[in-house]
Design a protein around this motif. Structure first.
Motif, PDB file in Angstrom:
ATOM      1  N   MET A   1     -28.507  38.722  73.854  1.00  0.00           N
ATOM      2  CA  MET A   1     -29.833  39.757  73.852  1.00  0.00           C
ATOM      3  C   MET A   1     -30.556  38.935  73.256  1.00  0.00           C
ATOM      4  O   MET A   1     -31.283  39.575  73.782  1.00  0.00           O
ATOM      5  CB  MET A   1     -29.267  40.631  72.645  1.00  0.00           C
ATOM      6  N   ALA A   2     -30.454  38.314  71.911  1.00  0.00           N
ATOM      7  CA  ALA A   2     -31.812  38.196  70.979  1.00  0.00           C
ATOM      8  C   ALA A   2     -32.580  37.214  71.964  1.00  0.00           C
ATOM      9  O   ALA A   2     -34.119  37.570  72.411  1.00  0.00           O
ATOM     10  CB  ALA A   2     -31.482  37.422  69.973  1.00  0.00           C
ATOM     11  N   ILE A  22     -27.402  34.329  55.064  1.00  0.00           N
ATOM     12  CA  ILE A  22     -27.025  33.714  55.958  1.00  0.00           C
ATOM     13  C   ILE A  22     -25.308  33.096  56.419  1.00  0.00           C
ATOM     14  O   ILE A  22     -25.784  32.008  55.441  1.00  0.00           O
ATOM     15  CB  ILE A  22     -28.180  33.473  57.600  1.00  0.00           C
ATOM     16  N   THR A  23     -24.640  33.119  56.877  1.00  0.00           N
ATOM     17  CA  THR A  23     -23.588  32.816  56.845  1.00  0.00           C
ATOM     18  C   THR A  23     -24.158  31.319  57.560  1.00  0.00           C
ATOM     19  O   THR A  23     -24.770  31.166  58.285  1.00  0.00           O
ATOM     20  CB  THR A  23     -22.452  32.791  57.208  1.00  0.00           C
ATOM     21  N   ALA A  24     -23.239  29.843  57.829  1.00  0.00           N
ATOM     22  CA  ALA A  24     -23.551  28.594  58.795  1.00  0.00           C
ATOM     23  C   ALA A  24     -23.438  28.992  59.980  1.00  0.00           C
ATOM     24  O   ALA A  24     -24.571  28.612  60.891  1.00  0.00           O
ATOM     25  CB  ALA A  24     -22.540  27.517  58.413  1.00  0.00           C
ATOM     26  N   ARG A  25     -22.617  29.968  60.694  1.00  0.00           N
ATOM     27  CA  ARG A  25     -22.736  30.097  61.831  1.00  0.00           C
ATOM     28  C   ARG A  25     -24.257  31.217  62.554  1.00  0.00           C
ATOM     29  O   ARG A  25     -23.780  30.700  63.112  1.00  0.00           O
ATOM     30  CB  ARG A  25     -21.338  31.271  62.335  1.00  0.00           C
ATOM     31  N   HIS A  29     -26.937  30.314  65.348  1.00  0.00           N
ATOM     32  CA  HIS A  29     -26.857  30.481  66.044  1.00  0.00           C
ATOM     33  C   HIS A  29     -29.012  30.691  66.090  1.00  0.00           C
ATOM     34  O   HIS A  29     -29.138  30.945  67.124  1.00  0.00           O
ATOM     35  CB  HIS A  29     -26.297  32.297  65.605  1.00  0.00           C
ATOM     36  N   LEU A  30     -29.388  31.379  65.598  1.00  0.00           N
ATOM     37  CA  LEU A  30     -30.714  31.160  65.001  1.00  0.00           C
ATOM     38  C   LEU A  30     -31.204  30.095  65.059  1.00  0.00           C
ATOM     39  O   LEU A  30     -32.103  30.238  65.991  1.00  0.00           O
ATOM     40  CB  LEU A  30     -30.860  31.014  63.537  1.00  0.00           C
ATOM     41  N   ARG A  34     -33.871  29.840  68.373  1.00  0.00           N
ATOM     42  CA  ARG A  34     -35.323  28.846  68.575  1.00  0.00           C
ATOM     43  C   ARG A  34     -35.287  27.368  69.824  1.00  0.00           C
ATOM     44  O   ARG A  34     -36.443  27.363  70.688  1.00  0.00           O
ATOM     45  CB  ARG A  34     -35.217  28.412  67.341  1.00  0.00           C
ATOM     46  N   GLU A  35     -34.677  26.907  69.367  1.00  0.00           N
ATOM     47  CA  GLU A  35     -33.914  25.941  70.778  1.00  0.00           C
ATOM     48  C   GLU A  35     -34.247  25.932  72.527  1.00  0.00           C
ATOM     49  O   GLU A  35     -34.946  25.477  73.130  1.00  0.00           O
ATOM     50  CB  GLU A  35     -32.674  24.732  70.787  1.00  0.00           C
ATOM     51  N   HIS A  36     -33.533  28.401  72.390  1.00  0.00           N
ATOM     52  CA  HIS A  36     -33.361  27.977  73.746  1.00  0.00           C
ATOM     53  C   HIS A  36     -35.048  29.131  74.661  1.00  0.00           C
ATOM     54  O   HIS A  36     -35.437  28.347  75.544  1.00  0.00           O
ATOM     55  CB  HIS A  36     -32.713  29.540  74.271  1.00  0.00           C
TER      56      HIS A  36
END
Length: 278
Positions: A1-2, A22-25, A29-30, A34-36
């Motif tokens: 969604m983001a 923020i957790t490792a998971r 996701h972040l 960023r990569e996408h």
């Protein structure tokens, strides 16, 4: 969604405050976001680098800074968005959530007969209940041309949809209901105009506030793998933007009511009894 919203709204830079919490998971996701989307990502960390963030920073190029002046310089030299992009002004004026008690309700346009519903659900309420005894209800006209929507009513609806609906497909579905009055059961049958099949349930010339919603829904559907990019739109499924399960139809109905929108009452056609011959 983001990722869908980021690309559709042209967001180029995220600043994540309190990133040490923020957790490792979520950090993974972040980084995937960023990569996408190729955005600039700034993480604000208070104190030493947390253990969950250290291995991720080793794998990606980054520029750490601790001085306040260098941090300000970093933000000033980054890709900053100082004004709303063209056609995105509705997304810069959020509507309050939850809605205030005196917020007016808007009645959707009358439900069209097309597209026909193949297997309608039984027992679905046609008009949600309104808790207020005497609500303010403003009727919305059906869509005819983009120039017909400069008024404050449709601007308010656009702001509510963006602020109160996180799912891009559900947001576009509610917008389609606003433009044409479609029922939730009709949404899965709606088609968009394509070069091969210009005749469709939603016209090609949509109002400006609908275009980012439609684009976000398309990107999300493509990311889910429901669209084949090697085929024309009318064969790949890109011309059917709303693949909604039965429970998602309920979600769209709930999102519609969250935006203070109610379906128009279904008007029954008058019965004409046959005249008996003398």
């Amino acid at each position: 969604m983001a990722a869908a919203w980021t690309q559709a709204l042209g967001i180029s830079h995220y600043v994540i405050c309190r990133a040490h919490r923020i957790t490792a998971r979520h950090l993974e996701h972040l980084m995937a976001l960023r990569e996408h989307t190729r955005i600039q990502l700034t993480l604000v960390v208070s104190g030493p680098t947390p253990a969950a963030l250290a291995p991720i920073l080793k794998a990606v190029p980054h520029h750490p800074t601790e001085a306040l002046e260098s941090a300000r310089l970093h933000l000033q030299t980054g890709q900053q968005q100082t004004s709303a992009p063209a056609g995105h002004d509705h997304w810069w004026h959020p509507a309050p959530l939850p809605a205030p008690e005196d917020e007016p309700w808007y009645e959707l346009p009358p439900r069209p007969r097309r597209p026909a519903v193949v297997t309608p659900r039984q027992g679905a309420p046609a008009r949600p209940s309104v808790d207020r005894p005497h609500p303010i209800v403003i009727a919305l006209p059906a869509f005819t041309h983009p120039d017909d929507y400069p008024g404050t009513s449709h601007q308010a609806v656009a702001q509510r949809i963006h602020t109160r609906i996180a799912h891009p497909v559900h947001a576009a579905a509610v917008a389609a209901r606003v433009l044409a009055g479609y029922d939730t059961e009709q949404l899965s049958q709606i088609t968009l105009s394509t070069p091969q099949r210009p005749s469709a349930d939603l016209p090609a010339n949509l109002p400006a506030w609908m275009l980012p919603l439609q684009e976000a829904a398309r990107i999300y559907t493509e990311l889910q793998g429901h669209i084949r990019t090697d085929l024309p739109a009318h064969l790949s499924g890109a011309n059917r933007p709303f693949r909604l399960t039965s429970w998602e139809q309920d979600d769209v109905a709930h999102a519609t009511e969250t935006c203070r929108l109610i379906p128009a009452p279904i008007r029954k056609r008058p019965s004409n009894p046959r005249k008996r011959r003398p």
